[in-house]
Design an enzyme around this catalytic site. Structure first.
Site, PDB file in Angstrom:
ATOM      1  N   ASP A   1      -6.386  -6.937   4.287  1.00  0.00           N
ATOM      2  CA  ASP A   1      -7.511  -6.281   3.630  1.00  0.00           C
ATOM      3  C   ASP A   1      -8.431  -7.346   3.043  1.00  0.00           C
ATOM      4  O   ASP A   1      -9.642  -7.332   3.254  1.00  0.00           O
ATOM      5  CB  ASP A   1      -6.984  -5.348   2.532  1.00  0.00           C
ATOM      6  CG  ASP A   1      -8.117  -4.672   1.778  1.00  0.00           C
ATOM      7  OD1 ASP A   1      -9.069  -4.224   2.441  1.00  0.00           O
ATOM      8  OD2 ASP A   1      -8.056  -4.616   0.534  1.00  0.00           O
TER       9      ASP A   1
ATOM     10  N   TYR B   1       0.824  -1.208   0.000  1.00  0.00           N
ATOM     11  CA  TYR B   1       0.000   0.000   0.000  1.00  0.00           C
ATOM     12  C   TYR B   1       0.862   1.264   0.000  1.00  0.00           C
ATOM     13  O   TYR B   1       0.458   2.290  -0.543  1.00  0.00           O
ATOM     14  CB  TYR B   1      -0.901   0.036   1.247  1.00  0.00           C
ATOM     15  CG  TYR B   1      -2.224  -0.662   1.108  1.00  0.00           C
ATOM     16  CD1 TYR B   1      -2.289  -2.011   0.788  1.00  0.00           C
ATOM     17  CD2 TYR B   1      -3.418   0.027   1.313  1.00  0.00           C
ATOM     18  CE1 TYR B   1      -3.511  -2.662   0.681  1.00  0.00           C
ATOM     19  CE2 TYR B   1      -4.642  -0.611   1.205  1.00  0.00           C
ATOM     20  CZ  TYR B   1      -4.680  -1.954   0.891  1.00  0.00           C
ATOM     21  OH  TYR B   1      -5.892  -2.583   0.790  1.00  0.00           O
TER      22      TYR B   1
ATOM     23  N   ASP C   1     -12.320  -8.986   4.586  1.00  0.00           N
ATOM     24  CA  ASP C   1     -13.596  -8.979   3.858  1.00  0.00           C
ATOM     25  C   ASP C   1     -14.185 -10.387   3.842  1.00  0.00           C
ATOM     26  O   ASP C   1     -15.388 -10.575   4.035  1.00  0.00           O
ATOM     27  CB  ASP C   1     -13.401  -8.513   2.399  1.00  0.00           C
ATOM     28  CG  ASP C   1     -13.663  -7.025   2.236  1.00  0.00           C
ATOM     29  OD1 ASP C   1     -13.337  -6.271   3.176  1.00  0.00           O
ATOM     30  OD2 ASP C   1     -14.177  -6.618   1.168  1.00  0.00           O
TER      31      ASP C   1
ATOM     32  N   ASP D   1      -2.942 -18.157   0.644  1.00  0.00           N
ATOM     33  CA  ASP D   1      -3.921 -18.864  -0.195  1.00  0.00           C
ATOM     34  C   ASP D   1      -4.618 -19.954   0.625  1.00  0.00           C
ATOM     35  O   ASP D   1      -5.834 -20.107   0.585  1.00  0.00           O
ATOM     36  CB  ASP D   1      -3.280 -19.431  -1.474  1.00  0.00           C
ATOM     37  CG  ASP D   1      -1.971 -20.156  -1.229  1.00  0.00           C
ATOM     38  OD1 ASP D   1      -1.452 -20.124  -0.096  1.00  0.00           O
ATOM     39  OD2 ASP D   1      -1.458 -20.777  -2.177  1.00  0.00           O
TER      40      ASP D   1
ATOM     41  N   LYS E   1       3.136 -15.279   2.620  1.00  0.00           N
ATOM     42  CA  LYS E   1       3.355 -16.022   1.369  1.00  0.00           C
ATOM     43  C   LYS E   1       4.858 -16.289   1.292  1.00  0.00           C
ATOM     44  O   LYS E   1       5.555 -15.880   0.351  1.00  0.00           O
ATOM     45  CB  LYS E   1       2.836 -15.188   0.182  1.00  0.00           C
ATOM     46  CG  LYS E   1       2.804 -15.910  -1.146  1.00  0.00           C
ATOM     47  CD  LYS E   1       1.727 -16.968  -1.254  1.00  0.00           C
ATOM     48  CE  LYS E   1       1.859 -17.727  -2.568  1.00  0.00           C
ATOM     49  NZ  LYS E   1       0.951 -18.901  -2.641  1.00  0.00           N
TER      50      LYS E   1
HETATM   51  C1  IPM Z   1     -10.430  -1.042   3.979  1.00  0.00           C
HETATM   52  C2  IPM Z   1     -10.614  -0.469   2.617  1.00  0.00           C
HETATM   53  C3  IPM Z   1      -9.416   0.401   2.284  1.00  0.00           C
HETATM   54  C4  IPM Z   1      -8.191  -0.483   2.296  1.00  0.00           C
HETATM   55  C5  IPM Z   1      -9.527   1.163   0.958  1.00  0.00           C
HETATM   56  C6  IPM Z   1     -10.787   1.970   0.868  1.00  0.00           C
HETATM   57  C7  IPM Z   1      -8.319   2.011   0.722  1.00  0.00           C
HETATM   58  O1  IPM Z   1     -10.815  -1.480   1.670  1.00  0.00           O
HETATM   59  O2  IPM Z   1     -10.330  -0.272   4.954  1.00  0.00           O
HETATM   60  O3  IPM Z   1     -10.371  -2.260   4.109  1.00  0.00           O
HETATM   61  O4  IPM Z   1      -7.891  -1.140   1.290  1.00  0.00           O
HETATM   62  O5  IPM Z   1      -7.506  -0.505   3.310  1.00  0.00           O
HETATM   63 MN    MN Z   2     -10.924  -3.469   2.513  1.00  0.00          MN
END
Ligand code: IPM
Ligand code: MN
Length: 355
Positions: free
Chosen positions: A245, A142, A249, A221, A189
């Site tokens: 990240d 990032y 999710d 993975d 990884k």
């Molecule tokens: C999160 C979001 C952010 C990230 C984006 C919006 C930059 O997806 O907070 O998880 O990737 O960190």
């Molecule tokens: Mn995210």
């Protein structure tokens, strides 16, 4: 207790959900005799529209001088065409790095009453799910050097980690595990990436200071597969920025809804930045539909981690759980045919239980 809180509603549903969280904090303040004052700041698309940049120096300075920061979400189609450093998301990254918030805690907690909302089969979920993802937040791909060839024929993003960066996030993970079920899974990884080999070596070394915590390593993975195969095996997951990240999710979805999950971004001091893990959902912005729970629970994390107000944090969490257990739902967590309430009503129901 008197605290100064910077509030950054952001874009899309950001203002809708932040409004409810602020009102919850106000309710807590009045019930428990605290004084919170709120300073509203612009970041993301809202700041681009007002000042021409996603985050001004002044906004960053104001955020820095607050006792903590509450953030909604940033971004939306309106600003999608902008180049990388002008995008709304850049505000988030600049806030994280400018405030030194290297540690992102993302609890993936399943509410028993919402089991039905999980896409996983009941026998895989078992008794529920309680995973803490500890995501490194200010390093890795990032923040490494970004390059786009003049003729656009190639581009690169540098992934870089120092032992210092790995060590400090590893310690946060081990400390979190001590307060939980005593297990850390470090995700990398290392079969491919040099940064991951350094990651694994460093985490292994740090683990020696925490002999009471069990450590295992997993390739990313495999970890993404294990999360849907047998999520119950995880307690604390510690990983680098981008893996965290993605995995967070995935973990959020198996708990039923991304609309429920809170997060805390912490640095070396007490100040933290608290935000839901979901995005700005521009399609439902301003319609009183969005689920405010992730942001409300993030405000509880603020009370716990930044202000050491554990009782008050628990009051918010218990109120939320009570509302869910009584069958109240926003549309994202409602099952087919179930009634649901709007953003403001959900906020009100939670506040009503804080007494
Ligand atoms: C999160 C979001 C952010 C990230 C984006 C919006 C930059 O997806 O907070 O998880 O990737 O960190
Ligand atoms: Mn995210």
């Amino acid at each position: 207790m008197r605290k100064h809180i910077a509030v950054i509603p952001g874009d899309g549903i950001g203002p809708d959900i932040v409004r409810e969280a602020v009102e919850v904090l106000e309710k807590v303040a009045s019930v428990y005799g605290h004084e919170f004052d709120f300073e509203y700041l612009l970041a993301g698309g809202a700041s681009i529209d007002e000042y021409g940049v996603p985050l001004t120096d002044d906004t960053l300075e104001r955020a820095k001088s607050a006792d903590s920061v509450l953030l909604g979400a940033v971004g939306g189609p309106k600003w999608d065409g902008l180049e990388g450093k002008m995008r709304p998301e850049k505000a988030l990254l600049s806030l994280r790095s400018g405030l030194g918030m290297f540690c992102n805690l993302r609890p993936a907690l399943m509410y028993g009453a919402l089991k039905e909302a999980s896409p996983l089969k009941a026998d895989i979920i078992g008794d529920g799910l309680d995973i803490m993802i500890v995501r490194e937040l200010t390093g890795g791909i990032y923040f490494g050097e970004k390059t786009l060839a003049a003729d656009s024929s190639w581009a690169s993003d540098l992934m870089k980690y120092s032992t210092f960066e790995i060590e400090r996030i590893a310690r946060k993970a081990f400390e979190a595990a001590r307060k939980r079920r005593g297990k850390v899974t470090s995700v990398d990884k290392a079969n491919v990436l040099e940064t991951s080999r350094l990651w694994r070596k460093t985490v292994t070394r740090v683990a020696k200071d925490y002999p009471d915590v069990e450590l295992n390593h997993m390739y990313v993975d495999n970890a993404s597969m294990q999360l849907v195969r047998n999520p119950g095996q995880f307690d604390v997951i510690v990983t680098e920025n981008m893996f965290g990240d993605i995995l967070s999710d995935e973990a959020s979805m198996i708990t039923g809804s991304i609309g429920m999950l809170s997060s805390a971004s912490l640095g070396s001091g007490k100040c933290g930045m608290y935000e839901p893990i979901h995005g700005s959902a521009p399609d439902i912005a301003g319609k009183d539909i969005a689920n405010p729970i992730a942001t409300i629970l993030s405000s509880a994390l603020m009370l716990r981690y930044s202000f050491d107000l554990d009782k008050e944090a628990r009051a918010i969490e218990d109120a939320t759980l009570g509302v869910i257990n009584d069958g109240w739902r926003t549309f994202d967590i409602a099952q087919k045919g179930e009634n649901y309430v709007g953003t403001a009503e959900m906020g009100r129901l939670i506040r009503e239980r804080i007494v």
